[in-house]
Design a protein around this motif. Sequence first.
Motif, PDB file in Angstrom:
ATOM      1  N   ASP A 340      52.085 100.869  15.056  1.00 11.72           N
ATOM      2  CA  ASP A 340      50.879 101.585  15.468  1.00 11.72           C
ATOM      3  C   ASP A 340      51.189 103.057  15.703  1.00 11.72           C
ATOM      4  N   ASP A 346      52.503  96.553  15.430  1.00 13.22           N
ATOM      5  CA  ASP A 346      51.058  96.300  15.461  1.00 13.22           C
ATOM      6  C   ASP A 346      50.793  94.905  14.902  1.00 13.22           C
ATOM      7  N   ALA A 349      47.301  94.187  13.161  1.00  9.41           N
ATOM      8  CA  ALA A 349      46.954  94.742  11.854  1.00  9.41           C
ATOM      9  C   ALA A 349      46.923  93.645  10.802  1.00  9.41           C
ATOM     10  N   ASN A 407      37.259  89.130   7.736  1.00  9.93           N
ATOM     11  CA  ASN A 407      37.635  90.248   6.875  1.00  9.93           C
ATOM     12  C   ASN A 407      37.800  89.733   5.444  1.00  9.93           C
ATOM     13  N   ARG A 472      39.926  97.914  21.933  1.00  6.03           N
ATOM     14  CA  ARG A 472      40.220  98.739  20.753  1.00  6.03           C
ATOM     15  C   ARG A 472      40.526  97.857  19.546  1.00  6.03           C
ATOM     16  N   GLY A 473      41.263  96.775  19.768  1.00  8.82           N
ATOM     17  CA  GLY A 473      41.560  95.853  18.681  1.00  8.82           C
ATOM     18  C   GLY A 473      40.311  95.197  18.135  1.00  8.82           C
ATOM     19  N   ASP A 475      37.220  96.463  18.244  1.00  3.72           N
ATOM     20  CA  ASP A 475      36.454  97.488  17.526  1.00  3.72           C
ATOM     21  C   ASP A 475      37.004  97.722  16.120  1.00  3.72           C
ATOM     22  N   LYS A 476      38.312  97.569  15.988  1.00  2.00           N
ATOM     23  CA  LYS A 476      38.966  97.862  14.710  1.00  2.00           C
ATOM     24  C   LYS A 476      38.961  96.670  13.764  1.00  2.00           C
ATOM     25  N   HIS A 477      39.193  95.467  14.298  1.00  2.13           N
ATOM     26  CA  HIS A 477      39.462  94.324  13.420  1.00  2.13           C
ATOM     27  C   HIS A 477      38.374  93.251  13.404  1.00  2.13           C
TER      28      HIS A 477
END
Length: 557
Positions: A340, A346, A349, A407, A472-473, A475-477
């Motif tokens: 990260d 990370d 990811a 995803n 945060r994770g 929101d991202k993934h």
Amino acid sequence: MTQQKIKIKCLNNNTTKSYHKSVTLREIADDQHIQLKAPILGALVNNHMADLAYEVYHPKQIRFVDVTHPDGMRMYMRSLCFVLYKAVNDLFPGAKLTIEHSVSKGIYCEIKKDDRKEIDIQEVFAIGQRMREIVEMNIPFIKDQRETNEVIDILEAQHLTDKSDILRHRGKMYTSFYWLDTLANHFYGYLVPSTGYLQVFDLNKYYKGMLLQLPRTDNPEEVAELIIQDKMFDIFREHAQWNRVLNITHVGHLNQAHNGKSETIIKVSEALHEKKISQIADKIANHHNKLKIVLISGPSSSGKTTFSKRLAIQLLVSGIAPVNLSLDNYFVDREHTPLDENGDYDFEALEALDIDLFNQNLIDLLDGKKVEIPKFSFQTGQRVYDGEVLQLHENNILIIEGIHALNPQLTHLIDASAKFKIYISALTTINLDDHNRINTTDNRLVRRIVRDYKYRKYPAQETISRWPSVRRGEDKHIFPFQEEADVMINTALLYELAVLKPLVEPILLEVQPNQPEYSEAKRLLKFFSYFKPILRINEIPPTSILREFVGGSSFSY
């Protein structure tokens, strides 16, 4: 006689300076020329939130905050809702405004006027224009405090009767509230100094109501981008309808329903969950000739594990035998794990997974081949094989759960017709009152605090400190792919916050004033002060999703 001075340490610039007693936070900020990304809205004083009018009489540590800080954003949001309420009142006297829930990077609101349930686009535009006029007038938000009964009379004179029961329940002799021009309102937290601080917002027509858009936290000079979330909105609308059937739309109603009705609320809420899970299983069963993989994703503390187990039972009833495949088995060897921005591994990811191997194993499984499933050793950071072989038969279906499940890149080699995607979250559909919504994130955080304390012996301070990283994770993934789902399920239970209240309060009380997480603990404690507790935990079924957090589940985890 020289006035006694007090020392104030400002953490923003790590400066300690002496001031006269009764100095306000605004005076300190001006004196030290504190500059943040956006205008200063308030401050954490000894880890306790305060507005800029707060007067300091003793030595303190102070950290000023703006809209990029969670507490600052809450102040901004509350204040903007008050401006919206005034704009609606100015243009449409007698109309009822309700602040519903967050969706599409904004806050969904509805107005009922003239026996109409829907507001048109010209009216939304007019309200937005009036809000901007109010902002330009820079009207101060004036904080007042009076005897609670007098406050209730003032609010009821404005037909804000939804706040009466909840204020009476708190049992406070005096209650603080705010004035904006000649209008009064009660918000469960601080407001910004004046309307002029609220320069960045937008208001758009959205379904039957409006979407109030707030500043971006990463770039507070811009409004957060509107992202259409039709499926998410449908889930909120469905549960709001159930709430109306039960005549429980805000906490005051829930508190009143304790008189002999709590058992009914629990039973109906659980029955609605079971019905929804059964319907999802039926959808899968009806297309089992094509569907081979069920993908489940959702944010932390949504109840994914219990949901998966309950779905498995419903699938078995339909003659389908689910087989679980864990994404944890497909981590790349440690030396290939991406880093990260801080240079740490990370593990969240997508690139931390061996996507090619995972897809090849899926293809082979769907072809009916035997596949040796890898295992990942977290001790050595290496992939190993221990001889475990998996093969799918005609009545089997793969269940895959994880943050990346929705995803498209995760299963990019698998035909879309073979996949059924489920998004799960705890989307709170009850609010404190018509103008004070309950953040769905708070619902999940409280669940996690209770579970971490019970099963992992983590104090609330530790769970709260980790929560921003968890968010945060998500929101991202997770959140960017939620609309990819074929179906969404809301695991929030109408009664659950009343059940969690007596469990979480003593845990939150352990957070000490000298810990940075104290402010969040105090905020949650104040939030729960508006609830009457439901103590009949024995009425909660052992298969309930809530049992995953409070204990007593009949499932093994």
